[in-house]
Design a protein around this motif. Structure first.
Motif, PDB file in Angstrom:
ATOM      1  N   UNK A 262     -72.311  46.922 -38.935  1.00  0.00           N
ATOM      2  CA  UNK A 262     -72.321  45.486 -39.160  1.00  0.00           C
ATOM      3  C   UNK A 262     -73.352  44.846 -38.232  1.00  0.00           C
ATOM      4  N   UNK A 263     -74.192  44.027 -38.753  1.00  0.00           N
ATOM      5  CA  UNK A 263     -75.215  43.331 -37.964  1.00  0.00           C
ATOM      6  C   UNK A 263     -74.712  41.970 -37.505  1.00  0.00           C
ATOM      7  N   UNK A 264     -75.247  41.516 -36.392  1.00  0.00           N
ATOM      8  CA  UNK A 264     -74.943  40.172 -35.915  1.00  0.00           C
ATOM      9  C   UNK A 264     -75.731  39.181 -36.755  1.00  0.00           C
ATOM     10  N   UNK A 265     -75.006  38.332 -37.481  1.00  0.00           N
ATOM     11  CA  UNK A 265     -75.655  37.359 -38.356  1.00  0.00           C
ATOM     12  C   UNK A 265     -75.266  35.913 -38.063  1.00  0.00           C
ATOM     13  N   UNK A 266     -74.259  35.717 -37.188  1.00  0.00           N
ATOM     14  CA  UNK A 266     -73.777  34.353 -36.924  1.00  0.00           C
ATOM     15  C   UNK A 266     -73.048  34.351 -35.582  1.00  0.00           C
ATOM     16  N   UNK A 267     -73.606  33.632 -34.614  1.00  0.00           N
ATOM     17  CA  UNK A 267     -72.965  33.578 -33.311  1.00  0.00           C
ATOM     18  C   UNK A 267     -73.125  32.210 -32.683  1.00  0.00           C
ATOM     19  N   UNK A 268     -72.318  31.955 -31.657  1.00  0.00           N
ATOM     20  CA  UNK A 268     -72.352  30.661 -30.989  1.00  0.00           C
ATOM     21  C   UNK A 268     -72.585  30.784 -29.503  1.00  0.00           C
ATOM     22  N   UNK A 269     -73.236  29.784 -28.946  1.00  0.00           N
ATOM     23  CA  UNK A 269     -73.508  29.713 -27.514  1.00  0.00           C
ATOM     24  C   UNK A 269     -73.062  28.341 -27.040  1.00  0.00           C
ATOM     25  N   UNK A 270     -72.164  28.302 -26.067  1.00  0.00           N
ATOM     26  CA  UNK A 270     -71.659  27.036 -25.541  1.00  0.00           C
ATOM     27  C   UNK A 270     -72.182  26.861 -24.120  1.00  0.00           C
ATOM     28  N   UNK A 271     -72.719  25.676 -23.843  1.00  0.00           N
ATOM     29  CA  UNK A 271     -73.263  25.382 -22.521  1.00  0.00           C
ATOM     30  C   UNK A 271     -72.843  23.983 -22.105  1.00  0.00           C
ATOM     31  N   UNK A 272     -72.882  23.707 -20.808  1.00  0.00           N
ATOM     32  CA  UNK A 272     -72.575  22.361 -20.326  1.00  0.00           C
ATOM     33  C   UNK A 272     -73.865  21.587 -20.136  1.00  0.00           C
ATOM     34  N   UNK A 273     -73.832  20.322 -20.535  1.00  0.00           N
ATOM     35  CA  UNK A 273     -74.985  19.436 -20.382  1.00  0.00           C
ATOM     36  C   UNK A 273     -74.481  18.004 -20.289  1.00  0.00           C
ATOM     37  N   UNK A 274     -74.683  17.382 -19.144  1.00  0.00           N
ATOM     38  CA  UNK A 274     -74.287  15.978 -18.985  1.00  0.00           C
ATOM     39  C   UNK A 274     -74.911  15.150 -20.096  1.00  0.00           C
ATOM     40  N   UNK A 275     -74.141  14.214 -20.615  1.00  0.00           N
ATOM     41  CA  UNK A 275     -74.641  13.327 -21.656  1.00  0.00           C
ATOM     42  C   UNK A 275     -74.473  13.863 -23.062  1.00  0.00           C
ATOM     43  N   UNK A 276     -73.860  15.034 -23.207  1.00  0.00           N
ATOM     44  CA  UNK A 276     -73.641  15.581 -24.548  1.00  0.00           C
ATOM     45  C   UNK A 276     -72.702  14.673 -25.333  1.00  0.00           C
ATOM     46  N   UNK A 277     -72.905  14.626 -26.626  1.00  0.00           N
ATOM     47  CA  UNK A 277     -72.070  13.808 -27.503  1.00  0.00           C
ATOM     48  C   UNK A 277     -70.620  14.282 -27.448  1.00  0.00           C
ATOM     49  N   UNK A 278     -69.700  13.353 -27.621  1.00  0.00           N
ATOM     50  CA  UNK A 278     -68.282  13.714 -27.678  1.00  0.00           C
ATOM     51  C   UNK A 278     -68.091  14.749 -28.779  1.00  0.00           C
ATOM     52  N   UNK A 279     -67.362  15.796 -28.469  1.00  0.00           N
ATOM     53  CA  UNK A 279     -67.146  16.857 -29.446  1.00  0.00           C
ATOM     54  C   UNK A 279     -68.241  17.908 -29.440  1.00  0.00           C
ATOM     55  N   UNK A 280     -69.289  17.686 -28.676  1.00  0.00           N
ATOM     56  CA  UNK A 280     -70.351  18.681 -28.554  1.00  0.00           C
ATOM     57  C   UNK A 280     -71.640  18.270 -29.212  1.00  0.00           C
ATOM     58  N   UNK A 281     -72.719  18.593 -28.563  1.00  0.00           N
ATOM     59  CA  UNK A 281     -74.070  18.369 -29.074  1.00  0.00           C
ATOM     60  C   UNK A 281     -74.481  19.661 -29.767  1.00  0.00           C
ATOM     61  N   UNK A 282     -74.600  19.641 -31.095  1.00  0.00           N
ATOM     62  CA  UNK A 282     -74.800  20.877 -31.862  1.00  0.00           C
ATOM     63  C   UNK A 282     -76.232  20.983 -32.372  1.00  0.00           C
ATOM     64  N   UNK A 283     -76.818  22.156 -32.141  1.00  0.00           N
ATOM     65  CA  UNK A 283     -78.127  22.508 -32.681  1.00  0.00           C
ATOM     66  C   UNK A 283     -77.986  23.863 -33.350  1.00  0.00           C
ATOM     67  N   UNK A 284     -78.669  24.056 -34.467  1.00  0.00           N
ATOM     68  CA  UNK A 284     -78.581  25.318 -35.196  1.00  0.00           C
ATOM     69  C   UNK A 284     -79.974  25.909 -35.337  1.00  0.00           C
ATOM     70  N   UNK A 285     -80.068  27.193 -35.043  1.00  0.00           N
ATOM     71  CA  UNK A 285     -81.289  27.951 -35.276  1.00  0.00           C
ATOM     72  C   UNK A 285     -80.944  28.997 -36.328  1.00  0.00           C
ATOM     73  N   UNK A 286     -81.603  28.918 -37.470  1.00  0.00           N
ATOM     74  CA  UNK A 286     -81.311  29.845 -38.566  1.00  0.00           C
ATOM     75  C   UNK A 286     -82.601  30.557 -38.955  1.00  0.00           C
ATOM     76  N   UNK A 287     -82.661  31.853 -38.702  1.00  0.00           N
ATOM     77  CA  UNK A 287     -83.861  32.634 -39.016  1.00  0.00           C
ATOM     78  C   UNK A 287     -83.842  33.176 -40.435  1.00  0.00           C
ATOM     79  N   UNK A 288     -82.745  32.953 -41.129  1.00  0.00           N
ATOM     80  CA  UNK A 288     -82.571  33.552 -42.447  1.00  0.00           C
ATOM     81  C   UNK A 288     -81.795  34.854 -42.346  1.00  0.00           C
ATOM     82  N   UNK A 289     -81.930  35.546 -41.216  1.00  0.00           N
ATOM     83  CA  UNK A 289     -81.183  36.783 -40.981  1.00  0.00           C
ATOM     84  C   UNK A 289     -80.053  36.567 -39.972  1.00  0.00           C
TER      85      UNK A 289
END
Length: 99
Positions: free
Chosen positions: A1-28
């Motif tokens: 099974x290949x890694x195709x979907x994962x998450x990274x959580x980090x702390x950053x002052x000023x992040x939006x309530x509920x989390x500041x979300x960015x997605x990087x999708x390479x297609x794979x």
């Protein structure tokens, strides 16, 4: 099974309530980056990531093993949770950043 979907959580002052979300999708592989203002907000972020189908979650080095344990418990061990670590040569520099 290949890694195709994962998450990274980090702390950053000023992040939006509920989390500041960015997605990087390479297609794979889809990487979901979630910035939270406080470590406590990572619990809900981790639950959302699991609901969205991530295969694993990594935590920024500012979290440490205590928060990793809390997240594992909060998601009932649904996916592996890892913590970014720094070697002894970086301890003083990392301490300066998070102090």
């Amino acid at each position: 099974m290949a890694l195709t979907h994962w998450g990274f959580i980090y702390t950053a002052d000023g992040s939006a309530a509920g989390g500041e979300v960015q997605v990087v999708d390479t297609g794979a592989c889809r990487t979901v980056l979630v910035g939270v203002g406080k470590p406590e907000e990572s619990i809900e972020a981790a639950r959302r990531l699991v609901d969205e189908g991530v295969q694993l979650i990594e935590l920024c080095g500012g979290f440490g093993p205590v928060w990793a344990g809390r997240l594992i418990e909060a998601i009932d061990g649904a996916v592996p949770v890892g913590v970014v670590g720094y070697g002894p040569e970086a301890i003083d520099q990392v301490h300066a950043i998070f102090s």
